[in-house]
Write a protein that holds these residues in place. Structure first.
Motif, PDB file in Angstrom:
ATOM      1  N   ALA A 113       0.870  -1.179   0.000  1.00  0.00           N
ATOM      2  CA  ALA A 113       0.000   0.000   0.000  1.00  0.00           C
ATOM      3  C   ALA A 113       0.901   1.220   0.000  1.00  0.00           C
ATOM      4  N   ASP A 114       0.486   2.250  -0.706  1.00  0.00           N
ATOM      5  CA  ASP A 114       1.291   3.467  -0.880  1.00  0.00           C
ATOM      6  C   ASP A 114       0.349   4.645  -0.717  1.00  0.00           C
ATOM      7  N   SER A 115       0.634   5.530   0.250  1.00  0.00           N
ATOM      8  CA  SER A 115      -0.210   6.719   0.406  1.00  0.00           C
ATOM      9  C   SER A 115       0.589   7.843   1.036  1.00  0.00           C
ATOM     10  N   GLY A 176       1.290   9.075 -10.784  1.00  0.00           N
ATOM     11  CA  GLY A 176       0.712   7.935 -10.095  1.00  0.00           C
ATOM     12  C   GLY A 176       1.046   6.660 -10.876  1.00  0.00           C
ATOM     13  N   HIS A 177       0.655   5.514 -10.282  1.00  0.00           N
ATOM     14  CA  HIS A 177       1.149   4.242 -10.810  1.00  0.00           C
ATOM     15  C   HIS A 177       0.315   3.089 -10.286  1.00  0.00           C
ATOM     16  N   GLY A 178       0.302   1.992 -11.043  1.00  0.00           N
ATOM     17  CA  GLY A 178      -0.253   0.760 -10.506  1.00  0.00           C
ATOM     18  C   GLY A 178       0.517   0.350  -9.268  1.00  0.00           C
ATOM     19  N   MET A 183       5.673  -1.994  -5.607  1.00  0.00           N
ATOM     20  CA  MET A 183       5.191  -0.641  -5.309  1.00  0.00           C
ATOM     21  C   MET A 183       4.857   0.108  -6.594  1.00  0.00           C
ATOM     22  N   HIS A 184       5.661  -0.107  -7.631  1.00  0.00           N
ATOM     23  CA  HIS A 184       5.422   0.592  -8.890  1.00  0.00           C
ATOM     24  C   HIS A 184       5.125  -0.417  -9.983  1.00  0.00           C
ATOM     25  N   GLU A 185       3.840  -0.533 -10.319  1.00  0.00           N
ATOM     26  CA  GLU A 185       3.415  -1.379 -11.429  1.00  0.00           C
ATOM     27  C   GLU A 185       2.825  -0.466 -12.493  1.00  0.00           C
ATOM     28  N   ILE A 207      -4.474   1.184  -8.196  1.00  0.00           N
ATOM     29  CA  ILE A 207      -3.622   2.287  -8.658  1.00  0.00           C
ATOM     30  C   ILE A 207      -3.402   3.277  -7.526  1.00  0.00           C
ATOM     31  N   ALA A 208      -2.163   3.715  -7.388  1.00  0.00           N
ATOM     32  CA  ALA A 208      -1.840   4.790  -6.443  1.00  0.00           C
ATOM     33  C   ALA A 208      -1.953   6.115  -7.197  1.00  0.00           C
ATOM     34  N   LEU A 209      -2.957   6.903  -6.813  1.00  0.00           N
ATOM     35  CA  LEU A 209      -3.143   8.235  -7.405  1.00  0.00           C
ATOM     36  C   LEU A 209      -2.428   9.230  -6.511  1.00  0.00           C
ATOM     37  N   GLU A 210      -1.690  10.146  -7.105  1.00  0.00           N
ATOM     38  CA  GLU A 210      -0.930  11.057  -6.256  1.00  0.00           C
ATOM     39  C   GLU A 210      -0.702  12.422  -6.894  1.00  0.00           C
ATOM     40  N   PRO A 211      -1.725  13.298  -6.784  1.00  0.00           N
ATOM     41  CA  PRO A 211      -1.518  14.657  -7.269  1.00  0.00           C
ATOM     42  C   PRO A 211      -0.361  15.336  -6.543  1.00  0.00           C
ATOM     43  N   PHE A 240      -0.825  14.626  -2.063  1.00  0.00           N
ATOM     44  CA  PHE A 240      -1.683  13.645  -1.377  1.00  0.00           C
ATOM     45  C   PHE A 240      -1.736  12.388  -2.234  1.00  0.00           C
ATOM     46  N   GLU A 241      -1.853  11.248  -1.584  1.00  0.00           N
ATOM     47  CA  GLU A 241      -1.883   9.981  -2.336  1.00  0.00           C
ATOM     48  C   GLU A 241      -2.746   8.963  -1.624  1.00  0.00           C
ATOM     49  N   HIS A 242      -3.545   8.226  -2.418  1.00  0.00           N
ATOM     50  CA  HIS A 242      -4.226   7.025  -1.947  1.00  0.00           C
ATOM     51  C   HIS A 242      -3.978   5.903  -2.943  1.00  0.00           C
TER      52      HIS A 242
HETATM   53 MG    MG Z   1       3.214   6.346  -5.171  1.00  0.00          MG
END
Ligand code: MG
Ligand code: MG
Length: 266
Positions: A113-115, A176-178, A183-185, A207-211, A240-242
Motif C-alpha cells: 500500500a502506498d499513500s 501515479g502508478h499501478g 510498489m510501482h506497477e 492504482i496509487a493516485l498522487e496529485p 496527497f496519495e491514496h
Molecule cells: Mg506512489
C-alpha cells in the motif's frame, strides 16, 4: 521516465489484503503527523511511522528502494517547496507555518500500500491552507473517476482540472502508478491528461493516485542529495496519495484510517 511495467489484476481476496496494508500505512502516516510539532525533526516523524510498521511486523518498500543510491528511510518527508522524496534528517527541524508531506509504503502479506498526506505545522498561511485543500480535492476528483469502463485519461484530467482550475500547476515529471506486489506497477497515471483517452480501467486494477501540485510552476529540480525534488521556482507544493481499487461497486480507497474489518472504527 520509461514505464513498461506490468499491469496486474487483483482478486477480491488480494484487494482485501491490500486494504489491511493500507490501513497500517494510514496509521503510520497518522503517527508521523501526530509527531509533527515545531522543533521536531523530519527524522522524528520517520521514527514515529516506523514504530507503527514495526508494531505490525511489516516494513516499508521505500527502504533501500533503488535510485542514485538506495533510499535510506521508510518514509519520504518533504517540506514547503520540496515536492516529493525528501530524506528524513535529524537536523531538519519543523517550523511554525511549514507544510509537510509524508509519504509511506507498507508491505503486508506480499502486497504494497502506498499513500501520502500533507498538512501544516501550527498556523499556516492562507495560501498554504488553500493549496492543501485544493490538492486533497484533486485527489478526491481522481478517485471518483476510478470506475470500470472509464479510462486513465478520465482520472488524470479530473486531477488536472481541479489543480489547474485553482490556478496551480501539476508536475509532468512524476506520476501515479499501478500498485500491488510491487510498489510501482503499470499503468502510469499522470496528473494531467485528456478525458476519454488512455487505457480502460478494469475491475481488479489497483492504482496509487498522487496529485503533486505546485503554486508557481510545473517544473521541478532535484537537490544535491539526488533524491529530494523541489519546485524549480521555490514555490510551495503539496502532495496527497491514496492507493485505490477499481471494483464492481466503484472506487474503493485502500489506504483509509479505518479498520477494514470493522468499518467506522479507527
Ligand atoms: Mg506512489
Ligand atoms: Mg507514495
Amino acid at each position: 521516465m520509461s514505464w513498461d511495467r506490468q499491469i496486474t489484476i487483483k482478486t477480491a481476496q488480494e484487494i482485501a489484503i491490500m486494504r489491511q496494508a493500507g490501513w497500517i500505512n494510514a496509521q503510520a502516516l497518522a503517527a508521523a503527523r501526530a509527531a509533527a510539532h515545531v522543533g521536531a525533526s523530519t527524522a522524528d516523524l520517520n521514527a514515529a511511522a516506523e514504530e507503527v510498521l514495526r508494531k505490525h511486523g511489516v516494513y516499508s518498500p521505500f527502504k533501500n528502494y533503488p535510485g542514485p543510491y538506495p533510499y535510506p528511510a521508510s518514509t519520504t518527508i518533504s517540506i514547503n517547496d520540496e515536492l516529493v522524496h525528501g530524506i528524513p534528517n535529524p537536523r531538519r527541524k519543523l517550523r511554525e507555518g511549514d507544510i509537510v508531506s509524508v509519504d509511506c509504503g507498507t508491505v503486508f502479506e506480499g502486497f504494497v500500500a502506498d499513500s501520502a498526506i500533507s498538512f501544516g505545522v501550527g498556523q499556516v498561511s492562507e495560501a498554504a491552507r488553500r493549496l492543501l485543500e485544493v490538492t486533497e480535492q484533486a485527489l478526491a476528483a481522481g478517485v471518483a473517476q476510478m470506475k470500470a469502463g472509464n479510462r486513465i485519461g478520465d482520472v488524470s484530467a479530473a486531477i488536472q482540472q481541479v489543480a489547474e482550475g485553482a490556478g496551480y500547476y501539476v508536475t509532468r515529471e512524476y506520476t501515479g502508478h499501478g500498485v500491488g506486489r510491487a510498489m510501482h506497477e503499470g499503468p502510469q497515471v499522470p496528473n494531467y491528461g485528456v478525458a476519454g483517452r488512455g487505457m480502460l480501467l478494469r475491475v481488479g486494477m489497483t492504482i496509487a493516485l498522487e496529485p503533486m501540485v505546485l503554486v508557481g510552476t510545473a517544473r521541478t529540480r532535484v537537490m544535491p542529495d539526488q533524491w529530494t525534488v523541489c519546485s524549480a521556482d521555490g514555490s510551495l507544493t503539496a502532495h496527497f496519495e491514496h492507493s485505490v481499487a477499481v471494483t464492481e461497486n466503484g472506487p474503493l480507497v485502500l489506504t483509509l484510517l479505518e479498520d477494514p474489518s470493522q468499518p467506522g472504527r479507527k
